[in-house]
Design an enzyme around this catalytic site. Structure first.
Site, PDB file in Angstrom:
ATOM      1  N   ASP A 181      24.059  42.517  33.738  1.00 39.05           N
ATOM      2  CA  ASP A 181      25.048  43.373  33.086  1.00 39.05           C
ATOM      3  C   ASP A 181      24.284  44.196  32.060  1.00 39.05           C
ATOM      4  OD1 ASP A 181      27.523  44.427  31.978  1.00 39.05           O
ATOM      5  OD2 ASP A 181      28.490  42.665  32.836  1.00 39.05           O
ATOM      6  N   LEU A 227      23.657  50.139  35.431  1.00 37.38           N
ATOM      7  CA  LEU A 227      23.741  50.570  36.830  1.00 37.38           C
ATOM      8  C   LEU A 227      23.373  52.036  37.018  1.00 37.38           C
ATOM      9  CD1 LEU A 227      27.050  48.720  37.769  1.00 37.38           C
ATOM     10  CD2 LEU A 227      24.776  48.238  38.731  1.00 37.38           C
ATOM     11  N   GLY A 273      29.792  44.928  39.013  1.00 36.74           N
ATOM     12  CA  GLY A 273      29.532  45.790  37.861  1.00 36.74           C
ATOM     13  C   GLY A 273      30.196  47.140  38.015  1.00 36.74           C
ATOM     14  N   SER A 330      38.806  47.798  45.069  1.00 37.06           N
ATOM     15  CA  SER A 330      40.058  47.609  44.326  1.00 37.06           C
ATOM     16  C   SER A 330      41.246  48.073  45.145  1.00 37.06           C
ATOM     17  CB  SER A 330      40.000  48.423  43.037  1.00 37.06           C
ATOM     18  OG  SER A 330      41.277  48.506  42.440  1.00 37.06           O
ATOM     19  N   HIS A 368      43.242  49.952  44.112  1.00 37.15           N
ATOM     20  CA  HIS A 368      43.486  51.354  43.759  1.00 37.15           C
ATOM     21  C   HIS A 368      42.825  52.338  44.733  1.00 37.15           C
ATOM     22  CE1 HIS A 368      45.816  50.154  40.375  1.00 37.15           C
ATOM     23  NE2 HIS A 368      44.880  49.291  40.048  1.00 37.15           N
ATOM     24  N   TYR A 376      39.263  56.414  39.472  1.00 35.24           N
ATOM     25  CA  TYR A 376      38.738  55.063  39.658  1.00 35.24           C
ATOM     26  C   TYR A 376      38.901  54.615  41.119  1.00 35.24           C
ATOM     27  CZ  TYR A 376      39.001  49.919  39.418  1.00 35.24           C
ATOM     28  OH  TYR A 376      38.845  48.576  39.653  1.00 35.24           O
ATOM     29  N   LYS A 400      36.090  53.608  44.068  1.00 33.54           N
ATOM     30  CA  LYS A 400      36.063  52.376  44.866  1.00 33.54           C
ATOM     31  C   LYS A 400      36.022  52.702  46.374  1.00 33.54           C
ATOM     32  CE  LYS A 400      35.838  49.396  41.598  1.00 33.54           C
ATOM     33  NZ  LYS A 400      34.636  48.553  41.460  1.00 33.54           N
TER      34      LYS A 400
HETATM   35  C1  15L Z   1      41.979  46.947  39.023  1.00 32.18           C
HETATM   36  O1  15L Z   1      41.267  47.399  39.897  1.00 32.18           O
HETATM   37  C2  15L Z   1      41.480  46.785  37.652  1.00 32.18           C
HETATM   38  O2  15L Z   1      40.120  46.469  37.607  1.00 32.18           O
HETATM   39  C3  15L Z   1      42.277  45.773  36.864  1.00 32.18           C
HETATM   40  O3  15L Z   1      41.950  45.938  35.504  1.00 32.18           O
HETATM   41  C4  15L Z   1      43.777  45.924  37.079  1.00 32.18           C
HETATM   42  O4  15L Z   1      44.201  47.140  36.563  1.00 32.18           O
HETATM   43  C5  15L Z   1      44.057  45.822  38.553  1.00 32.18           C
HETATM   44  O5  15L Z   1      43.310  46.754  39.294  1.00 32.18           O
HETATM   45  C6  15L Z   1      45.536  46.030  38.903  1.00 32.18           C
HETATM   46  O6  15L Z   1      45.853  46.842  39.769  1.00 32.18           O
HETATM   47  O7  15L Z   1      46.366  45.319  38.347  1.00 32.18           O
END
Ligand code: 15L
Length: 277
Positions: A39, A57, A77, A116, A118, A141, A145
């Site tokens: 890290d 990174l 990370g 994620s 997301h 974000y 991903k």
């Molecule tokens: C994520 O990808 C985040 O890293 C985390 O902090 C949350 O926000 C999570 O998604 C979520 O969707 O609850």
């Protein structure tokens, strides 16, 4: 499940001082003695057998040094929420490229990448999705991903790296609100998925949902189950708590329609009828 030909092995865990890293280090330490944590800052209280190597990174030389001699990398990370473009560019786009490229140079065999939910956050909550749907990121974000998943596929197909992308919901001791009843994953269950990524002989390139055994799930995680995933966490066991927490937050007319929640409603200027697939 262990791939005998993979022994002996040095495993590097990036993002070890982050939120998920801090939660799962005590679970990983007995499974992978000698785990190398990485890290920007050293995690407090290194456990017996853990070692640490500092790396930013965004700095290729530091990443090369961190993964030198590694057999596998758990890449958690990077920047873990929505943020300014330059922050995400450095940490999640350039950072992720630096990681995969350093891994290739080091001859790393396996990478488990923390993707994620997301990356697919604009899918409506009323739709159950598989892992092979087109990405529909809900944020810069989420785009970062999706980029990481694409890089993983490239390094798997072109260089034979065994890459597992975990589209993680939300890791923690319990679901924090009603949305998280669908996407929550316990620390124990995410460790189970990481083990599949590090050890299962059939992995070439896989995307798996990082979710526990949630009745309200929006995700078809049958591939993970075929690889042996047997989640023990059940979001419904915590429903009363999640509903009570939700009442404190109130409604989000855009976010409540989509899987990504507030990541979808943030900076939203569209008509909801035109958003998502
Ligand atoms: C994520 O990808 C985040 O890293 C985390 O902090 C949350 O926000 C999570 O998604 C979520 O969707 O609850």
């Amino acid at each position: 499940m262990t791939d005998a030909s993979d022994e002996p092995r040095r495993i590097v865990f990036t993002g070890a001082a982050g939120g998920i890293g801090t939660m799962i280090r005590p679970l990983l330490a007995p499974l992978y003695p000698g785990l190398v944590l990485s890290d920007r800052v050293k995690p407090v209280n290194l456990l017996a057998g853990e070692t640490f190597v500092a790396a930013d990174l965004a700095k290729p030389d530091e990443v090369v040094a961190a993964v030198k001699g590694a057999h596998s990398v758990i890449h958690f990370g990077g920047f873990s929420v929505e943020g300014p473009w330059d922050t995400l560019l450095q940490a999640n786009i350039i950072g992720c490229y630096n990681l995969f490229e350093a891994a290739r140079l080091a001859g790393v065999r396996r990478v488990v990448f923390a993707s994620s939910n997301h990356a697919v956050g604009f899918y409506p909550r009323k739709r159950k999705i598989r892992t092979d749907v087109t990405v529909r990121p809900d944020s810069r974000y989420g785009v970062s991903k999706a980029f990481g998943e694409a890089l993983g596929a490239l390094y798997a197909d072109k260089h034979g790296m065994a890459v597992t992308c975990l589209r993680i919901g939300n890791v923690g001791p319990c679901p924090l609100d009603v949305r998280r009843l669908s996407i929550w994953i316990s620390p124990e269950d995410i460790v189970q998925l990481i083990r599949i990524g590090l050890e299962h002989p059939d992995i070439r390139f896989d995307v798996l949902y990082g979710a526990s055994d949630n009745e309200a799930s929006w995700w078809d995680n049958s591939r993970a189950r075929r690889l042996g995933y047997r989640p023990t966490g059940k979001a419904e066991d915590h429903r009363a708590y999640a509903v009570a927490e939700q009442e404190k937050v109130g409604r989000d007319p855009v976010g409540d329609l989509f899987q990504g929640g507030s990541f979808c409603s943030a900076e939203f200027t569209n008509d909801v009828k035109r958003a998502g697939p």
